[in-house]
Scaffold this motif. Structure first.
Motif, PDB file in Angstrom:
ATOM      1  N   ILE A 242    -110.451 -46.630  -6.489  1.00 38.57           N
ATOM      2  CA  ILE A 242    -110.525 -45.542  -7.475  1.00 38.57           C
ATOM      3  C   ILE A 242    -109.575 -45.808  -8.633  1.00 38.57           C
ATOM      4  N   THR A 243    -108.375 -46.302  -8.335  1.00 44.33           N
ATOM      5  CA  THR A 243    -107.401 -46.621  -9.380  1.00 44.33           C
ATOM      6  C   THR A 243    -107.929 -47.719 -10.300  1.00 44.33           C
ATOM      7  N   LEU A 244    -108.509 -48.769  -9.728  1.00 44.08           N
ATOM      8  CA  LEU A 244    -109.064 -49.846 -10.541  1.00 44.08           C
ATOM      9  C   LEU A 244    -110.253 -49.366 -11.372  1.00 44.08           C
TER      10      LEU A 244
ATOM     11  N   LEU B 272    -110.781 -46.324 -12.432  1.00 40.74           N
ATOM     12  CA  LEU B 272    -110.229 -45.477 -13.485  1.00 40.74           C
ATOM     13  C   LEU B 272    -109.618 -46.321 -14.606  1.00 40.74           C
ATOM     14  N   ALA B 273    -108.912 -47.392 -14.254  1.00 41.65           N
ATOM     15  CA  ALA B 273    -108.309 -48.274 -15.256  1.00 41.65           C
ATOM     16  C   ALA B 273    -109.378 -48.939 -16.113  1.00 41.65           C
TER      17      ALA B 273
ATOM     18  N   ASN C 117    -108.205 -45.655  -2.361  1.00 41.58           N
ATOM     19  CA  ASN C 117    -107.302 -45.297  -3.460  1.00 41.58           C
ATOM     20  C   ASN C 117    -107.168 -46.437  -4.469  1.00 41.58           C
ATOM     21  N   ILE C 118    -107.070 -47.652  -3.978  1.00 41.16           N
ATOM     22  CA  ILE C 118    -106.970 -48.818  -4.872  1.00 41.16           C
ATOM     23  C   ILE C 118    -108.260 -48.961  -5.675  1.00 41.16           C
TER      24      ILE C 118
ATOM     25  N   TRP D 111    -106.237 -46.325   2.025  1.00 39.48           N
ATOM     26  CA  TRP D 111    -105.538 -46.889   0.877  1.00 39.48           C
ATOM     27  C   TRP D 111    -106.452 -47.805   0.074  1.00 39.48           C
ATOM     28  N   GLU D 112    -107.454 -48.418   0.737  1.00 42.95           N
ATOM     29  CA  GLU D 112    -108.413 -49.265   0.028  1.00 42.95           C
ATOM     30  C   GLU D 112    -109.255 -48.411  -0.941  1.00 42.95           C
TER      31      GLU D 112
END
Length: 116
Positions: free
Chosen positions: A8-10, A12-13, A5-6, A2-3
Motif C-alpha cells: 500500500i505504501t509503494l 501510494l508513493a 502495508n509495504i 506487514w507485506e
C-alpha cells in the motif's frame, strides 16, 4: 500483514509521483477569435505558449510574464492581425517573450515601463 502495508505504501508513493508529474510544466493557452489576448496573458505563467487563432484583435497588450511564446495558430501574418498598443515588461528586465506570426497595425511600438 506487514507485506500488505509495504504494498500500500509503494502504491501510494507511485500514485503521488504520477499525480505530481505535471506540476511546473508549460501550458498551451488557445485564444479564439473574439477573445482577449490580454486575458490569456494574465492567466499565463512563465514558459507558457499562447496560440492565437486567425482574426483581427483590437486591444492594448502588456506582457509582464517571463518566457511567454505568443504566436498565431496559422503562422501566416496575413491571417492574424493585431491593432493597439503592445508593451513588453519592465525596463532593465529580460523577459524572453516571443511574439510571432502577426501583422501589426497602428501603434505597435514596444512600451517599456519602469518597475514600481
Amino acid at each position: 500483514m506487514w507485506e500488505l502495508n509495504i504494498f500500500i505504501t509503494l502504491l501510494l508513493a507511485i500514485f503521488i509521483l504520477m499525480a505530481g508529474s505535471g506540476i511546473g510544466s508549460a501550458a498551451e493557452i488557445i485564444v479564439h477569435s473574439g477573445e482577449s489576448i490580454q486575458a490569456a496573458i494574465n492567466n499565463a505563467t512563465e514558459g507558457d505558449t499562447i496560440i492565437v487563432e486567425p482574426g483581427t484583435y483590437h486591444e492594448d497588450i502588456t506582457v509582464d510574464t517571463q518566457d511567454l511564446i505568443i504566436k498565431s495558430k496559422s503562422g501566416n501574418p496575413d491571417y492574424t492581425k493585431f491593432t493597439g498598443h503592445f508593451g513588453i515588461g519592465f525596463m532593465n528586465t529580460n523577459l524572453g517573450t516571443i511574439f510571432d506570426g502577426f501583422t501589426l497595425q497602428g501603434n505597435y511600438s514596444a512600451i517599456l515601463k519602469e518597475k514600481a
